[in-house]
Design a protein around this motif. Structure first.
Motif, PDB file in Angstrom:
ATOM      1  N   ASP A  19      42.991  45.102  39.750  1.00  0.00           N
ATOM      2  CA  ASP A  19      41.634  45.238  40.266  1.00  0.00           C
ATOM      3  C   ASP A  19      40.649  44.362  39.485  1.00  0.00           C
ATOM      4  N   ASP A  20      40.903  44.172  38.197  1.00  0.00           N
ATOM      5  CA  ASP A  20      40.009  43.396  37.338  1.00  0.00           C
ATOM      6  C   ASP A  20      40.653  42.049  37.018  1.00  0.00           C
ATOM      7  N   LEU A  21      40.309  41.052  37.806  1.00  0.00           N
ATOM      8  CA  LEU A  21      40.911  39.722  37.625  1.00  0.00           C
ATOM      9  C   LEU A  21      40.427  39.031  36.358  1.00  0.00           C
ATOM     10  N   VAL A  40      40.312  32.343  43.104  1.00  0.00           N
ATOM     11  CA  VAL A  40      39.228  32.655  44.016  1.00  0.00           C
ATOM     12  C   VAL A  40      38.637  33.952  43.490  1.00  0.00           C
ATOM     13  N   PRO A  41      37.388  33.913  43.008  1.00  0.00           N
ATOM     14  CA  PRO A  41      36.786  35.114  42.425  1.00  0.00           C
ATOM     15  C   PRO A  41      36.921  36.339  43.338  1.00  0.00           C
ATOM     16  N   GLY A  42      37.368  37.440  42.742  1.00  0.00           N
ATOM     17  CA  GLY A  42      37.528  38.678  43.481  1.00  0.00           C
ATOM     18  C   GLY A  42      38.778  38.772  44.318  1.00  0.00           C
ATOM     19  N   ARG A  43      39.539  37.675  44.437  1.00  0.00           N
ATOM     20  CA  ARG A  43      40.743  37.681  45.271  1.00  0.00           C
ATOM     21  C   ARG A  43      42.022  37.443  44.490  1.00  0.00           C
ATOM     22  N   ASN A  59      43.997  40.706  43.613  1.00  0.00           N
ATOM     23  CA  ASN A  59      43.236  41.940  43.737  1.00  0.00           C
ATOM     24  C   ASN A  59      43.688  42.562  45.058  1.00  0.00           C
ATOM     25  N   PRO A  60      44.361  43.722  45.023  1.00  0.00           N
ATOM     26  CA  PRO A  60      44.900  44.273  46.273  1.00  0.00           C
ATOM     27  C   PRO A  60      43.825  44.638  47.291  1.00  0.00           C
ATOM     28  N   ALA A  61      42.624  44.964  46.829  1.00  0.00           N
ATOM     29  CA  ALA A  61      41.553  45.289  47.780  1.00  0.00           C
ATOM     30  C   ALA A  61      41.230  44.088  48.670  1.00  0.00           C
ATOM     31  N   ALA A  62      41.404  42.883  48.147  1.00  0.00           N
ATOM     32  CA  ALA A  62      41.127  41.674  48.921  1.00  0.00           C
ATOM     33  C   ALA A  62      42.329  41.242  49.754  1.00  0.00           C
ATOM     34  N   THR A  63      43.543  41.335  49.196  1.00  0.00           N
ATOM     35  CA  THR A  63      44.704  40.774  49.889  1.00  0.00           C
ATOM     36  C   THR A  63      45.343  41.716  50.893  1.00  0.00           C
ATOM     37  N   GLU A  64      44.997  43.009  50.859  1.00  0.00           N
ATOM     38  CA  GLU A  64      45.579  43.907  51.854  1.00  0.00           C
ATOM     39  C   GLU A  64      44.852  43.819  53.194  1.00  0.00           C
ATOM     40  N   GLN A  65      43.777  43.044  53.233  1.00  0.00           N
ATOM     41  CA  GLN A  65      43.036  42.840  54.486  1.00  0.00           C
ATOM     42  C   GLN A  65      43.729  41.763  55.320  1.00  0.00           C
ATOM     43  N   PRO A  66      43.839  41.947  56.637  1.00  0.00           N
ATOM     44  CA  PRO A  66      44.436  40.890  57.473  1.00  0.00           C
ATOM     45  C   PRO A  66      43.566  39.638  57.463  1.00  0.00           C
ATOM     46  N   ARG A 125      52.078  46.529  28.178  1.00  0.00           N
ATOM     47  CA  ARG A 125      51.337  46.725  29.429  1.00  0.00           C
ATOM     48  C   ARG A 125      50.206  45.710  29.494  1.00  0.00           C
ATOM     49  N   ASP A 126      49.990  45.151  30.678  1.00  0.00           N
ATOM     50  CA  ASP A 126      48.826  44.291  30.866  1.00  0.00           C
ATOM     51  C   ASP A 126      47.610  45.181  31.137  1.00  0.00           C
ATOM     52  N   PRO A 127      46.410  44.613  31.221  1.00  0.00           N
ATOM     53  CA  PRO A 127      45.223  45.452  31.419  1.00  0.00           C
ATOM     54  C   PRO A 127      45.243  46.279  32.706  1.00  0.00           C
ATOM     55  N   ALA A 128      46.010  45.859  33.712  1.00  0.00           N
ATOM     56  CA  ALA A 128      46.101  46.609  34.967  1.00  0.00           C
ATOM     57  C   ALA A 128      47.147  47.718  34.902  1.00  0.00           C
ATOM     58  N   GLY A 129      47.867  47.813  33.784  1.00  0.00           N
ATOM     59  CA  GLY A 129      48.897  48.835  33.650  1.00  0.00           C
ATOM     60  C   GLY A 129      50.276  48.383  34.086  1.00  0.00           C
ATOM     61  N   ASN A 130      50.427  47.113  34.455  1.00  0.00           N
ATOM     62  CA  ASN A 130      51.743  46.603  34.828  1.00  0.00           C
ATOM     63  C   ASN A 130      52.656  46.546  33.608  1.00  0.00           C
TER      64      ASN A 130
END
Length: 141
Positions: A19-21, A40-43, A59-66, A125-130
């Motif tokens: 979520d936090d690129l 691409v900022p935010g993506r 950022n999954p919020a951006a890429t899960e959109q068609p 772990r990376d900052p996203a928890g991966n």
């Protein structure tokens, strides 16, 4: 059906989601030493692992959109929630140096162990928890 699966050349790209690129960029560039080559900022932000292998952080919020109907590159939607996993191959004799480097950067070592075949893995772990693994390639040998 021919019964013959066409060959592949190897892994070209792997993806993680964050979520936090900005935090992802700091981790992968400044801690792990991978160079970003596209963002691409935010993506997304993309990192070169080897000349022919890349790590894509989306950022999954951006890429899960068609894609929009007029999109130049109509990439299908994708995304994941929750921790993923990514493993970097590291020479066995460099794992101690990596452990020292990560510790000096304030990165907690989650696990450091030898597999039954003697090969070693270090997990953080990376900052996203991966879950990020640095491993002697012999784990699969």
């Amino acid at each position: 059906m021919t019964g013959h699966t066409p060959p592949v050349l190897g892994t070209l790209e792997s993806a993680l989601y964050a979520d936090d690129l900005d935090a992802a960029t700091i981790f992968w560039r400044d801690v792990m030493g991978l160079q970003p080559f596209q963002s691409v900022p935010g993506r997304h932000v993309f990192f070169r692992v080897t000349p022919s292998q890349v790590l894509l952080v989306f950022n999954p919020a951006a890429t899960e959109q068609p894609p929009r109907p007029d999109a130049r590159l109509p990439v299908p939607p994708h995304g994941a929630r929750g921790p993923g996993h990514f493993c970097l191959a590291v020479a066995a004799d460099r794992l101690d140096a990596w452990r020292d480097h990560l510790t000096a950067q304030g990165i907690a070592i989650e696990a450091d162990f030898h597999w039954p075949n003697g090969a070693r893995s270090v997990y953080v772990r990376d900052p996203a928890g991966n879950s990020i693994e640095l491993a002697d390639p012999a784990i699969w040998g």
